[in-house]
Design an enzyme around this catalytic site. Structure first.
Site, mmCIF file in Angstrom:
data_model
loop_
_atom_site.group_PDB
_atom_site.id
_atom_site.type_symbol
_atom_site.label_atom_id
_atom_site.label_comp_id
_atom_site.label_asym_id
_atom_site.label_seq_id
_atom_site.Cartn_x
_atom_site.Cartn_y
_atom_site.Cartn_z
ATOM 1 C CG ASP A 67 -0.350 -0.597 2.461
ATOM 2 O OD1 ASP A 67 0.876 -0.555 2.583
ATOM 3 O OD2 ASP A 67 -1.099 -1.093 3.305
ATOM 4 C CG ASN A 136 -9.341 -1.641 11.377
ATOM 5 O OD1 ASN A 136 -8.393 -2.308 10.968
ATOM 6 N ND2 ASN A 136 -9.759 -0.542 10.763
ATOM 7 C CG HIS A 138 -6.115 -2.388 8.425
ATOM 8 N ND1 HIS A 138 -6.231 -1.047 8.702
ATOM 9 C CD2 HIS A 138 -4.819 -2.696 8.688
ATOM 10 C CE1 HIS A 138 -5.062 -0.578 9.103
ATOM 11 N NE2 HIS A 138 -4.189 -1.560 9.102
ATOM 12 C CD GLU A 143 -9.065 0.746 7.224
ATOM 13 O OE1 GLU A 143 -8.820 -0.239 7.956
ATOM 14 O OE2 GLU A 143 -8.670 1.881 7.494
HETATM 15 C C1 F6R Z 1 1.237 -1.494 6.119
HETATM 16 C C2 F6R Z 1 -0.034 -2.214 6.129
HETATM 17 C C3 F6R Z 1 -0.891 -2.237 7.340
HETATM 18 C C4 F6R Z 1 -0.115 -2.543 8.630
HETATM 19 C C5 F6R Z 1 -1.042 -2.521 9.836
HETATM 20 C C6 F6R Z 1 -0.288 -2.743 11.122
HETATM 21 O O1 F6R Z 1 1.865 -1.608 4.852
HETATM 22 O O2 F6R Z 1 -0.401 -2.752 5.146
HETATM 23 O O3 F6R Z 1 -1.912 -3.175 7.162
HETATM 24 O O4 F6R Z 1 0.490 -3.800 8.505
HETATM 25 O O5 F6R Z 1 -1.678 -1.275 9.912
HETATM 26 O O6 F6R Z 1 0.574 -1.676 11.354
HETATM 27 P P1 F6R Z 1 1.672 -1.749 12.503
HETATM 28 O O7 F6R Z 1 2.667 -2.763 12.065
HETATM 29 O O8 F6R Z 1 2.292 -0.364 12.521
HETATM 30 O O9 F6R Z 1 0.969 -2.113 13.747
#
Ligand code: F6R
Length: 241
Positions: A67, A136, A138, A143
């Site tokens: 992303d 959440n 994702h 989402e």
């Molecule tokens: C980032 C991504 C997100 C993160 C998720 C967890 O490229 O795709 O899905 O993996 O938000 O983020 P952290 O690792 O900061 O808790």
């Protein structure tokens, strides 16, 4: 699903790096799917160490990131591209032409989603995709919603994600409201998936993802349907597994 619960963040990171290293050694032109956020930083650190010890060569490896924020340029310090440069790309011998991410500043978001989706297809799909999990549920920026998104999309971030990501910005208002993300179908097409989680705050959501009902409300729960997933957590995140 293969579940591995290890002691701490360091051990989680090294286990993940070993799996990625094995993929690199097995297939020198592998397509690696990469993630940003706090979770994979230690994994990148271990991979850089392997590279410095000359155990790994990334010259012919290709990468695709999950992303990128909509509206941020590659050189913006909070862009995922910048994060990847700082934490991984500039420390190993990946060729710039083999590094692929959505272009946050693309003029036409719709066209950018099509371009990135086609690009992943043209590489022959993803061999190994690393994933973190949002509070959440994702994965990527897919989402909770009423349906699973298919291929690459430009999505509205939920308030919970905006708040979680505000830690990287001066204030919450600076967090972009939209982001490009691989869709659930893109992720599910990867040959192998590696889901990482650490810290007590991920405890409930990782339990729901692994053992809960498969639902679009917890996007990571769809991973239960993938034939080749390894989940690695530290003891805090894995306490309910
Ligand atoms: C980032 C991504 C997100 C993160 C998720 C967890 O490229 O795709 O899905 O993996 O938000 O983020 P952290 O690792 O900061 O808790």
């Amino acid at each position: 699903m293969k579940l591995i619960v290890v002691k701490d963040y360091e051990e989680m990171s090294c286990r993940a790096a070993r799996i990625i290293a094995a993929q690199v050694l097995k297939k020198s032109d592998s397509v690696l799917g990469l993630a940003t956020g706090s979770t994979p930083i230690g994994t990148y650190r271990c991979l850089i160490e392997f590279y410095r010890k000359k155990l790994l060569d990334f010259r012919t490896i290709k990468t695709v990131n999950l992303d990128e924020y909509h509206g941020l340029s590659q050189t913006h310090p909070q862009s995922f591209r910048f994060f990847m440069e700082e934490n991984f790309f500039q420390h190993v011998n990946l060729r710039t032409s083999n590094i692929h991410m959505p272009e946050g500043k693309a003029v036409d978001p719709e066209q950018e989603t099509v371009r990135y989706g086609k690009l992943i297809d043209s590489l022959g799909g993803i061999d190994l995709q690393m994933l973190g999990i949002g509070l959440n549920g994702h994965i990527g920026f897919n989402e909770p919603d009423d349906t699973f998104s298919r291929t690459v999309t430009c999505v509205e971030l939920t308030q919970s994600t905006i708040e979680a990501y505000s830690r990287f910005f001066e204030n919450t208002d600076d967090v972009p409201r939209r982001a490009y993300t691989m869709g659930i179908a893109t992720i599910m097409q990867a040959k192998e998936l590696l889901l990482l989680a650490s810290g007590a705050e991920k405890r409930e959501i990782i339990q729901q993802a692994v053992y809960g009902p498969i639902t679009t409300r917890v996007p990571a729960s769809v991973l239960q349907l993938h034939p080749n997933v390894t989940v690695i957590t530290d003891e805090s995140a894995g306490a309910l597994l």
